[in-house]
Design a protein around this motif. Structure first.
Motif, PDB file in Angstrom:
ATOM      1  N   LYS A 166       0.836  -1.208   0.000  1.00 48.89           N
ATOM      2  CA  LYS A 166       0.000   0.000   0.000  1.00 48.89           C
ATOM      3  C   LYS A 166       0.869   1.255   0.000  1.00 48.89           C
ATOM      4  O   LYS A 166       0.614   2.203  -0.749  1.00 48.89           O
ATOM      5  CB  LYS A 166      -0.935   0.015   1.210  1.00 48.89           C
ATOM      6  N   LYS A 211       2.542   1.561  -3.375  1.00 48.21           N
ATOM      7  CA  LYS A 211       1.624   1.342  -4.509  1.00 48.21           C
ATOM      8  C   LYS A 211       2.136   0.236  -5.426  1.00 48.21           C
ATOM      9  O   LYS A 211       2.340   0.430  -6.617  1.00 48.21           O
ATOM     10  CB  LYS A 211       1.405   2.639  -5.276  1.00 48.21           C
ATOM     11  N   ARG A 212       2.342  -0.913  -4.828  1.00 51.95           N
ATOM     12  CA  ARG A 212       2.839  -2.048  -5.583  1.00 51.95           C
ATOM     13  C   ARG A 212       2.034  -3.286  -5.230  1.00 51.95           C
ATOM     14  O   ARG A 212       1.181  -3.241  -4.347  1.00 51.95           O
ATOM     15  CB  ARG A 212       4.331  -2.272  -5.324  1.00 51.95           C
TER      16      ARG A 212
END
Length: 89
Positions: free
Chosen positions: A35, A38-39
């Motif tokens: 989170k 952003k992966r």
């Protein structure tokens, strides 16, 4: 280490409880990292692995391996210089 870590714990819990604790920790950490950055996907290489140490010689060998791992990986020249190494009493 950028894709794994070594953790040496003295515990009195049975292996199945330790395994469940580690599973929950690793899952929560993976969700947090994915989170935050952003992966998606795995954060660490391979699966959780636990071994029981039954002798002082075995303990000494594991401690030496853990301390020398960042040196062998080329992160530092001296084991004590690795910022993530913590030896607690």
């Amino acid at each position: 280490m950028d894709n794994h870590f070594h953790l040496l714990i003295k515990t009195g819990v049975c292996p199945s409880k330790l395994s469940l604790l580690m599973q929950r920790f690793m899952t929560a950490y993976c969700i947090y990292i994915n989170k935050k950055y952003k992966r998606v996907g795995h954060v660490f290489q391979g699966r959780y692995n636990a071994r029981s140490i039954r002798s002082q010689e075995g303990l000494d060998r594991v401690v030496k391996y853990i301390l020398e791992n960042p040196v062998k990986a080329g992160f530092v020249k001296n084991a004590e210089d690795y910022k993530w190494t913590r030896v607690c009493p």
